[in-house]
Design an enzyme around this catalytic site. Structure first.
Site, mmCIF file in Angstrom:
data_model
loop_
_atom_site.group_PDB
_atom_site.id
_atom_site.type_symbol
_atom_site.label_atom_id
_atom_site.label_comp_id
_atom_site.label_asym_id
_atom_site.label_seq_id
_atom_site.Cartn_x
_atom_site.Cartn_y
_atom_site.Cartn_z
ATOM 1 C CD1 TRP A 196 -3.213 -0.324 -3.818
ATOM 2 C CD2 TRP A 196 -1.057 -0.033 -3.310
ATOM 3 N NE1 TRP A 196 -3.106 -0.244 -2.460
ATOM 4 C CE2 TRP A 196 -1.796 -0.066 -2.115
ATOM 5 C CE3 TRP A 196 0.329 0.136 -3.238
ATOM 6 C CZ2 TRP A 196 -1.202 0.071 -0.864
ATOM 7 C CZ3 TRP A 196 0.928 0.262 -1.999
ATOM 8 C CH2 TRP A 196 0.164 0.233 -0.827
ATOM 9 C CG ASP B 193 3.724 -3.741 -4.308
ATOM 10 O OD1 ASP B 193 3.781 -4.541 -3.359
ATOM 11 O OD2 ASP B 193 2.903 -2.794 -4.347
ATOM 12 C CE LYS C 4 -3.422 -6.739 0.751
ATOM 13 N NZ LYS C 4 -4.497 -5.781 0.617
HETATM 14 C C1 PLP Z 1 -0.328 -3.694 -4.839
HETATM 15 C C2 PLP Z 1 -0.281 -3.542 -3.362
HETATM 16 N N1 PLP Z 1 0.886 -3.287 -2.783
HETATM 17 C C3 PLP Z 1 1.011 -3.149 -1.456
HETATM 18 C C4 PLP Z 1 -0.088 -3.252 -0.638
HETATM 19 C C5 PLP Z 1 0.153 -3.019 0.822
HETATM 20 O O1 PLP Z 1 -0.294 -3.941 1.678
HETATM 21 P P1 PLP Z 1 -0.111 -3.814 3.247
HETATM 22 O O2 PLP Z 1 -1.485 -3.783 3.792
HETATM 23 O O3 PLP Z 1 0.665 -5.017 3.632
HETATM 24 O O4 PLP Z 1 0.621 -2.558 3.552
HETATM 25 C C6 PLP Z 1 -1.343 -3.496 -1.181
HETATM 26 C C7 PLP Z 1 -2.539 -3.544 -0.337
HETATM 27 O O5 PLP Z 1 -3.637 -3.364 -0.717
HETATM 28 C C8 PLP Z 1 -1.436 -3.661 -2.596
HETATM 29 O O6 PLP Z 1 -2.597 -3.917 -3.183
#
Ligand code: PLP
Length: 407
Positions: free
Chosen positions: A141, A222, A257
């Site tokens: 990410w 994560d 999500k």
């Molecule tokens: C791998 C990963 N970590 C963290 C997040 C963060 O999500 P949030 O929208 O809850 O901040 C995302 C969101 O796309 C993600 O894909």
């Protein structure tokens, strides 16, 4: 302009690798355009709906709430208890039963989304392990490296998948673990890797966790997509593997999500200490860090999650809703593989070994530009596709377009 002005020595920062593409999609005037770039769940109609369990919880909260007072720095205790149970539920156990090590060694902090939790984890590494570097398996990410670098920590990028982006490259991963110094941190995706969809098996997680513990590396897990892979409990195999080693772990989780609460900004950081006292000490530093970043978290999203998880009927309804999202994603994957073969794009059956919303189709920048310009199809770098952005009608169109740029 004075030499001291903030703007004196700068040019524009680059746009975000994912949000930037979504902006391009929004600006596209063509009626039949395909947003397979955004990292959000969409239904067959391309909508990201409010889950019915969330609507019900919100109506209960609205009628019962009496104040908008600040919450504690660590957040809403009811949310933290619910989030902890969701993460550490025992296999086959009833709701409320958690892994016994977790009840002793875990402290929870309520954060603005998974991003806030990752940011807090990175901040803790910088506060508690000055000089440590944070290792990230590329591709990842893109915000991981941005967050690490904005905390003024060195991000060490390492390989972890095969060149064709189809499967895990265990020797590259173990080489990186061997190269890291004790006290460095390493980021892992708990399940449903973004952008590759490549997850270690439960057995591989045990081996990875044991190596990490042996080398004295701090794992940051994560965990943004719990429930989108194989199931809410199955997807936590990574977490259980790390917990079993006894090493300290930081687990960033998100309710964005699996509760579709994207704009409510709700998530948590689970701090697993070597023992209860260690976890409490780390959490005291986490509260210091929080106080200087967001002070205390927004309340509404956490209230929704704790209302749902605290009520057996609503919880069962929500588990069904997560299950339906997961089944749709898996169905889209299978249908895309079949449609790509029919369209003559080649054998993409490796996609069936992946988990969650994303996989890489392995497309070049030129091919991605052609998909956008000629077909109004938006993907992220290397052809990251969001399976949840597909539908029965879109799949054959997308498959033909991919075949045409690959020809
Ligand atoms: C791998 C990963 N970590 C963290 C997040 C963060 O999500 P949030 O929208 O809850 O901040 C995302 C969101 O796309 C993600 O894909």
């Amino acid at each position: 302009m004075s030499e001291g002005a903030l703007s004196a020595r700068i040019s524009d920062a680059p746009s975000d690798p994912i949000f930037g593409i979504v902006e391009l999609f929004r600006a596209d005037q063509r009626p039949d355009k395909f947003n397979l770039a955004a990292g959000v769940y969409m239904d067959e109609q391309g909508i990201t709906p409010i889950l019915p369990s969330v609507r019900e919880a919100e109506s209960r909260i609205l009628s019962a709430s009496t104040t908008k007072l600040y919450m504690p720095i660590s957040g809403d205790p009811a949310y933290l208890a619910a989030a902890k149970t969701l993460l550490f539920r025992t296999v086959g156990g009833a709701w409320g039963e958690i892994e016994s090590a977790a009840s002793e060694r875990v402290q929870m902090i309520h954060t603005p989304g998974g991003t806030g939790a990752v940011r807090l984890a990175v901040d803790l590494v910088s506060r508690l392990r000055p000089g440590a570097e944070i290792w990230v398996g590329e591709p990842t990410w893109p915000n991981h490296t941005q967050i690490i670098e904005s905390a003024r920590i060195t991000a060490r990028r390492h390989d972890w998948i095969t060149d064709d982006a189809r499967s895990l490259n265990t020797s590259a991963l173990f080489d990186a673990i061997a190269a890291a110094k004790g006290g460095d941190a390493m980021i892992f995706h708990g399940a449903c890797h973004n952008p590759t969809g490549i997850d270690p098996t439960p057995e591989q997680w045990i081996e990875i966790a044991q190596q990490i513990a042996h080398r004295g590396i701090v794992p940051i897990l994560d965990f943004a997509y719990q429930g989108f892979g194989e199931g809410l409990i199955e997807d936590a195999a990574s977490l259980r593997a790390f917990l079993a080693t006894g090493c300290e772990v930081l687990v960033a989780s998100s309710s964005s999500k699996n509760f579709a609460l994207y704009n409510e900004r709700v998530g948590s950081l689970a701090i697993i200490g070597a023992d209860g006292a260690a976890a409490a000490a780390i959490a005291s530093h986490a509260r210091m860090a929080v106080r200087t970043m967001w002070s205390n978290p927004p309340a509404h999203g956490g209230a929704i999650v704790s209302t749902i998880l605290g009520d057996a009927t609503l919880r069962a309804q929500w588990e069904g809703e997560v299950g339906a999202m997961r089944t749709r994603i898996q169905g889209s994957r299978a249908a895309l593989v079949a449609a790509l073969a029919t369209a003559g794009a080649g054998d993409f059956s490796y996609l069936l070994n992946h988990y969650g919303m994303f996989s890489l189709l392995g497309l070049t920048d030129d091919q991605l530009t052609r998909l956008r310009d000629e077909h109004a199809i938006y993907l992220v770098s290397r052809g990251r596709i969001n399976m949840a952005g597909l539908s029965t009608t879109k799949i054959p169109i997308v498959a033909k377009a991919v075949a045409s740029v690959l020809a």
